[in-house]
Write an enzyme that holds these catalytic residues in place. Structure first.
Site, PDB file in Angstrom:
ATOM      1  CE  LYS A  16      -4.364   1.193   2.374  1.00  0.00           C
ATOM      2  NZ  LYS A  16      -5.427   0.421   2.742  1.00  0.00           N
ATOM      3  NE  ARG A  30     -22.602  -4.512   3.379  1.00  0.00           N
ATOM      4  CZ  ARG A  30     -22.152  -4.087   3.050  1.00  0.00           C
ATOM      5  NH1 ARG A  30     -20.610  -4.334   4.104  1.00  0.00           N
ATOM      6  NH2 ARG A  30     -21.672  -4.088   2.254  1.00  0.00           N
ATOM      7  CD  GLU A  38     -19.741  -2.743   9.058  1.00  0.00           C
ATOM      8  OE1 GLU A  38     -19.981  -3.822   8.451  1.00  0.00           O
ATOM      9  OE2 GLU A  38     -18.467  -1.810   8.908  1.00  0.00           O
TER      10      GLU A  38
HETATM   11  C1  LIG Z   1     -19.454  -1.721   4.958  1.00  0.00           C
HETATM   12  C2  LIG Z   1     -18.025  -0.990   5.036  1.00  0.00           C
HETATM   13  N1  LIG Z   1     -17.288  -0.783   6.628  1.00  0.00           N
HETATM   14  C3  LIG Z   1     -15.937  -0.398   6.486  1.00  0.00           C
HETATM   15  C4  LIG Z   1     -15.312   0.413   5.421  1.00  0.00           C
HETATM   16  C5  LIG Z   1     -15.042   1.247   5.426  1.00  0.00           C
HETATM   17  N2  LIG Z   1     -13.048   0.898   4.088  1.00  0.00           N
HETATM   18  C6  LIG Z   1     -12.634   1.526   3.006  1.00  0.00           C
HETATM   19  S1  LIG Z   1     -11.836   0.746   2.643  1.00  0.00           S
HETATM   20  C7  LIG Z   1     -11.389   0.015   4.070  1.00  0.00           C
HETATM   21  C8  LIG Z   1     -10.215  -0.864   4.003  1.00  0.00           C
HETATM   22  C9  LIG Z   1     -10.521  -1.544   3.156  1.00  0.00           C
HETATM   23  O1  LIG Z   1      -8.674  -2.732   2.935  1.00  0.00           O
HETATM   24  P1  LIG Z   1      -9.003  -4.028   2.187  1.00  0.00           P
HETATM   25  O2  LIG Z   1      -9.406  -4.149   1.203  1.00  0.00           O
HETATM   26  O3  LIG Z   1      -7.674  -4.598   2.205  1.00  0.00           O
HETATM   27  O4  LIG Z   1      -8.016  -2.380   0.606  1.00  0.00           O
HETATM   28  P2  LIG Z   1      -6.510  -1.915   0.603  1.00  0.00           P
HETATM   29  O5  LIG Z   1      -7.476  -0.531   1.015  1.00  0.00           O
HETATM   30  O6  LIG Z   1      -5.741  -2.252   2.678  1.00  0.00           O
HETATM   31  O7  LIG Z   1      -6.194  -1.317  -0.773  1.00  0.00           O
HETATM   32  C10 LIG Z   1     -12.426  -0.100   5.010  1.00  0.00           C
HETATM   33  C11 LIG Z   1     -12.183  -0.311   6.025  1.00  0.00           C
HETATM   34  C12 LIG Z   1     -15.935   0.212   4.334  1.00  0.00           C
HETATM   35  N3  LIG Z   1     -16.205   0.748   2.700  1.00  0.00           N
HETATM   36  N4  LIG Z   1     -17.341  -0.443   4.102  1.00  0.00           N
END
Ligand SMILES: Cc1ncc(C[n+]2csc(CCOP(=O)(O)OP(=O)(O)O)c2C)c(N)n1
Length: 627
Positions: free
Chosen positions: A280, A392, A364
């Site tokens: 990242k 959710r 959630e």
């Molecule tokens: C239902 C939900 N909960 C929380 C989030 C907030 N959120 C956005 S991106 C993310 C992390 C995503 O991590 P990953 O899937 O590993 O992708 P990366 O950003 O590391 O590439 C979170 C927790 C969300 N988008 N949707």
């Protein structure tokens, strides 16, 4: 001026490039991301991590004929740059500009919109099955981060994929980070695979050979290496058990290897998962050093990564500090986040009470059920979940918390318009979806200090409660050292009025300054106006509503929420129940999804201002100048 990127008008232009040119293009994309997002703000870290993956996908597959489904889709900027949107990239997340997520209405290359996590696998499977039923042969490729696999829906999809389709490609983009460090058993499992020494050395060998030889022989070697590697990790590979053929882990920044691998996977007649290890923030030192901060942020200095200090405390910070205080005085208080320690500011709570802090991953529904379980044993869980993400867990709120009258507190950050992130993130529905549930107390503070009081009120209340508060900073009120409990269902009169007055303005939460401005404008026009801070969307202060509706010839309600089923609707219901027919003007968001943009300008556009309200109020006034 970029040599290659500016010439990419569609994915067909990517396919014309040779490997060396592709590597140069990757560099130009990184440069464009770093300098562009520095101005607009956005998800820089995740996008820097998927430059090669996205390039390789577009090199091998053929959108829009083939479909790419990105989980959350916050990492779709590279895809946007390669699909005809490079010239508008500086408008991303800006009013009237590109959306920060995939949007079906924005491009034919955006096959599925998202903003919430965990949706990619199910949506992609739906597409694959639809394709199979239609006798098509296009490819469906889902790209999901490692943290997306902490989400229940991803596993519901995994449980279903092998039974439903013979062809679908999942790319697991594993950078070991959610927004914060990814947590839980799945994260540990993936970490174990990714750090297996033998695995990595086999891999490096395969990679080297692919670079040297290329073509069919290389593919054979990659496969052999992968097969051998599978043996090392064991037959209990979780994905294989789900009926997916597992490939990897491979270096997600090695373009030739990725291209070769995608070419192999494209031939297969079975669902597969490719595990790609990425970094990242790759290529931008500040993002590598501060992974959490650079997941998503506002504008920054592209040279240093510095951001402007915010100064005033945000609502989230006030929430976290207040919860720390409550936990100091009550050892039953626990804090729960669903992968948002940073966004909810619970990372400020954590050092004070590490044993009473729980990050359950992007889960959630589980977070709410987990809270319910703790509440049955006498704990007082505060679930910090954005208003939009609590959607959710609706059933858990109804069936597990409210029905059993458990004292769980839902602290709904980003309650209201969230601005730049757009419709996937606006918290505009929580009053509607919560106020029909029996037993729930629903509060919305006018300022930071009232947020603390509401949290204290929730702690002292024996049943479930929800508090919504807006994104960012509030009016900057001084937060008292010691909170006080509010009387549940009692509104606060800010400006009183005598009988036979003109307008009673009921405001919920952060709309109070607009309500006060309207009152000031009305007074200037010779009208009398009362202003009431409603505090509670449920239970409403029926007595107060009746009193002022009888005193005034018009009621106005303000809310940062959709009008359908919102606070104003609740006031109308109350008046109808009490047989009072004073006309009501409701100010709030219309019955449509609101685009991304600046909060102030969107409020002006949709009439959530004192000025717009005044125009609607004037025709109703008895004594108004010019009425
Ligand atoms: C239902 C939900 N909960 C929380 C989030 C907030 N959120 C956005 S991106 C993310 C992390 C995503 O991590 P990953 O899937 O590993 O992708 P990366 O950003 O590391 O590439 C979170 C927790 C969300 N988008 N949707």
């Amino acid at each position: 001026m970029s040599e290659y990127l500016s010439k990419i008008k569609s994915p067909a232009d990517v396919k014309r490039l040779g490997l060396i040119e592709l590597e140069r293009l990757a560099e130009e994309i990184r440069e464009r991301l770093i300098t562009g997002v520095a101005k607009t703000g956005g998800h820089i870290g995740p996008n820097l991590g998927v430059v090669e993956l996205t390039l390789a996908m577009h090199y091998v597959f053929d959108t829009p004929r083939d479909s790419f489904v990105f989980d959350v889709s916050h990492q779709s900027y590279v895809h946007k740059l390669l699909t005809g949107r490079e010239s508008r990239f500086d408008t991303i997340r800006q009013p009237e500009g590109l959306n920060g997520f995939m949007l079906r209405t924005e491009s034919e290359h955006d096959s599925f919109g998202a903003g919430h996590a965990g949706t990619a696998l199910s949506a992609a499977l739906g597409m694959a099955v639809a394709r199979d039923m239609a006798g098509g042969n296009e490819h469906i490729v889902a790209l999901a981060g490692d943290a997306a696999f902490t989400n229940g829906i991803s596993f519901e999809a995994l449980n279903n994929i092998a039974a439903q389709t013979r062809r679908m490609i999942i790319v697991l983009n594993d950078n070991e980070w959610s927004i914060d460090k990814n947590v839980g058993a799945i994260a540990e499992y993936l970490h174990k695979i990714a750090t297996s020494q033998t695995y990595i050395s086999l891999h490096d060998r395969a990679t080297g050979l692919v670079e040297k030889i290329g073509g069919k022989a290389a593919r054979h070697i990659v496969r052999k290496a992968e097969e051998a590697a599978k043996g090392i990790v064991g037959r209990g590979m979780i994905f294989e058990e789900f009926g997916l053929e597992y490939y990897g882990p491979i270096d997600g920044h090695n373009l030739p290897l990725l291209i070769e691998t995608f070419r192999v996977l494209k031939q297969l007649d079975r669902p597969v998962i490719l595990h790609a290890i990425t970094q990242k923030g790759r290529g931008f030192q500040p993002a590598l050093e501060k992974q959490k901060k650079f997941h998503g942020l506002g504008p920054y200095d592209p040279a240093t990564g510095e951001t402007k200090p915010t100064g005033q405390k945000t609502y989230s910070e006030v929430f976290a500090e207040s919860l720390t205080k409550l936990a100091d005085i009550d050892d039953k208080v626990v804090a729960i986040t669903a992968a948002m320690p940073n966004g909810t500011a619970l990372d400020l709570f954590r050092p004070h009470h590490p044993n009473r802090y729980f990050d359950v991953g992007i889960a959630e529904e589980h977070a709410v059920l987990f809270a319910a379980g703790m509440a049955t044993k006498g704990f007082r869980p505060f679930c910090a979940i954005y208003s939009t993400f609590l959607q959710r867990a609706f059933d858990q709120v109804v069936h597990d918390v409210a029905l059993q009258e458990l004292p769980v507190v839902f602290c709904m950050d980003r309650g209201g318009l969230s601005g730049d992130d757009g419709p996937t993130h606006h918290g505009l529905f929580d009053i509607s979806y919560l106020r029909g549930i029996p037993n729930i107390v629903h509060m919305d503070p006018k300022d930071e200090d009232e947020l603390q009081d509401m949290m204290f009120t929730a702690l002292r209340h024996s049943g479930p409660s929800a508090i919504r508060y807006p994104r960012g900073i509030g009016p900057g009120s001084v937060v008292k050292e010691k909170p006080v409990a509010l009387e549940i269902g009692r509104a606060e009169v800010i400006h009183d009025c005598k009988p036979n007055s003109d307008v009673a303005i009921f405001s919920l939460g952060g709309m109070l300054p607009e309500a006060e401005r309207l009152a000031a404008m009305l007074r200037k026009e010779g009208c009398s106006a009362a202003v009431i801070n409603a505090r509670f969307a449920k239970p409403l202060d029926h007595e107060c509503i009746a009193r002022y509706a009888r005193r005034c010839s018009l009621v106005v309600t303000f809310e940062d929420h959709v009008l359908a089923g919102g606070f104003g609707s609740a006031v109308l219901e109350s008046l109808a129940e009490q047989g009072i027919d004073t006309p009501v003007i409701r100010v709030g968001w219309p019955d449509q999804f609101i685009e991304h943009g600046k909060v102030e300008s969107l409020r002006a556009k949709y009439g959530l201002t004192a000025e717009a309200a005044l125009q609607r109020v004037r025709p109703h006034l008895r004594h108004a100048v010019g009425a």
